[in-house]
Design a protein around this motif. Structure first.
Motif, short mmCIF file in Angstrom:
data_model
loop_
_atom_site.label_atom_id
_atom_site.label_comp_id
_atom_site.label_asym_id
_atom_site.label_seq_id
_atom_site.Cartn_x
_atom_site.Cartn_y
_atom_site.Cartn_z
N VAL A 123 0.88 -1.19 0.04
CA VAL A 123 -0.05 -0.05 -0.01
C VAL A 123 0.97 1.32 -0.01
N ILE A 124 0.50 2.02 -0.73
CA ILE A 124 0.93 3.62 -0.58
C ILE A 124 0.24 4.44 0.21
N ILE A 125 0.51 4.77 1.37
CA ILE A 125 -0.02 5.62 2.40
C ILE A 125 0.44 7.34 1.70
N ALA A 126 -0.53 7.77 1.03
CA ALA A 126 -0.35 9.23 0.55
C ALA A 126 -1.21 10.18 1.42
N MET A 127 -1.11 11.58 1.04
CA MET A 127 -1.76 12.46 1.85
C MET A 127 -2.30 13.32 0.91
N ASP A 128 -3.65 13.95 0.93
CA ASP A 128 -4.14 14.87 0.11
C ASP A 128 -3.83 16.50 0.96
N THR A 129 -3.26 17.26 0.22
CA THR A 129 -2.72 18.30 0.87
C THR A 129 -3.94 19.32 0.80
N ASN A 130 -4.81 18.94 -0.05
CA ASN A 130 -6.23 19.86 -0.21
C ASN A 130 -7.18 19.10 0.68
N PHE A 131 -6.86 18.31 1.66
CA PHE A 131 -7.93 18.02 2.42
C PHE A 131 -8.93 18.83 2.79
N HIS A 132 -8.83 20.05 3.18
CA HIS A 132 -9.85 21.09 3.80
C HIS A 132 -10.88 21.23 2.85
N SER A 153 -1.71 12.36 8.24
CA SER A 153 -1.61 11.12 7.40
C SER A 153 -0.51 10.04 8.03
N SER A 154 0.63 10.54 8.45
CA SER A 154 1.49 9.71 9.27
C SER A 154 0.80 9.16 10.43
N LEU A 155 0.08 10.00 11.00
CA LEU A 155 -0.80 9.31 12.22
C LEU A 155 -1.73 8.07 11.51
N GLN A 156 -2.56 8.38 10.29
CA GLN A 156 -3.23 7.45 9.55
C GLN A 156 -2.45 6.10 9.37
N GLY A 157 -1.25 6.48 8.93
CA GLY A 157 -0.32 5.14 8.66
C GLY A 157 -0.13 4.28 9.68
N ASP A 169 -0.84 27.50 2.84
CA ASP A 169 -0.54 26.19 2.22
C ASP A 169 0.43 25.67 3.06
N ALA A 170 1.48 26.21 3.61
CA ALA A 170 2.55 25.75 4.35
C ALA A 170 1.99 24.83 5.63
N PHE A 171 0.88 25.60 6.27
CA PHE A 171 0.39 25.05 7.52
C PHE A 171 -0.62 23.83 7.05
N ARG A 172 -1.01 23.88 5.86
CA ARG A 172 -1.97 22.88 5.27
C ARG A 172 -1.23 21.70 5.01
N LYS A 173 0.14 21.52 4.48
CA LYS A 173 0.85 20.66 4.14
C LYS A 173 1.15 19.99 5.31
N GLN A 174 2.03 20.78 6.25
CA GLN A 174 2.37 20.37 7.68
C GLN A 174 1.22 19.25 8.09
N SER A 175 0.05 19.93 8.01
CA SER A 175 -1.08 19.28 8.78
C SER A 175 -1.32 17.99 8.11
N ALA A 208 -2.31 17.66 -5.92
CA ALA A 208 -2.32 17.73 -4.38
C ALA A 208 -2.01 16.77 -3.44
N VAL A 209 -1.98 15.56 -4.14
CA VAL A 209 -1.97 14.09 -3.36
C VAL A 209 -0.36 13.74 -3.54
#
Length: 197
Positions: free
Chosen positions: A85-94, A125-129, A114-120, A164-165
């Motif tokens: 599995v690739i655990i990825a993140m959507d930086t436009n989750f908001h 997503s690391s937590l979800q991993g 943008d920077a805060f959103r990418k950090q979040s 964004a992913v």
């Protein structure tokens, strides 16, 4: 208030669970992958943002495409595993927060930077991993989480139309072969790395 888990359950999830480098020749079903998701999605994320996006590489073609962008040793593990599995993140989750965090319709605006959103997105997503690893173990599977791959190349290969992913990390999944694990590495005591203030 929750009920403490049994020692057997704690062993399964933490104490005797291991990271596997190879697996028995036994398939993982799509139903099991859905069961992992149905557990891991319940873990907490900030404002229920749920930024993780998963690509479950089951086919030989998908595994080969992923393996092509990893370190050679990791590529061999991916090709031999039942699933990766690739655990990825959507930086436009908001954009989905009005749906996923409905009790505060201002939540989307909290992540306009943008920077805060990418950090979040990366943190959550690391937590979800981590929830993925625990969920897989909880249903009787083993995992082999890893870095050692070209994130940009993986993103271009698997998310060409979703800029964004972004990939976070990858993990093999299956029924672990005990012959492929290393001797347990040391774990520090509570006193060594913890402070009670």
């Amino acid at each position: 208030m929750g009920t403490p888990l049994s020692d057997d359950a704690l062993d399964t999830i933490f104490r005797t669970a291991r990271t596997y480098n190879g697996y028995r020749d036994k398939p993982v079903s799509e139903g099991q992958l859905e069961a992992i998701w149905d557990l891991m999605k319940m873990g907490p994320t900030s404002a229920n943002m749920l930024p993780a996006r998963m690509v479950w590489c089951i086919s030989a073609d998908a595994k080969a495409k992923l393996a092509a962008h990893t370190m050679p040793a990791n590529g061999k593990k991916i090709l031999a595993a039942p699933t990766t599995v690739i655990i990825a993140m959507d930086t436009n989750f908001h954009e989905l927060l009005p749906e996923f965090f409905p009790h505060d319709q201002t939540a989307k605006s909290w992540f306009s930077d943008d920077a805060f959103r990418k950090q979040s997105a990366f943190r959550n997503s690391s937590l979800q991993g981590a929830y993925f690893i625990i969920a897989a173990r909880a249903i009787g599977l083993d995992t082999g989480p890893m870095s050692g791959f070209d994130n940009d190349a993986v993103d271009k290969a698997f998310f060409p139309d979703q800029p964004a992913v972004k990939s976070n990390f990858i993990s093999t999944i299956g029924y672990g072969d005990p012959e492929t694990i290393f001797e347990r590495s040391p774990r520090p005591s509570f006193a060594r790395f913890n402070t009670i203030a």
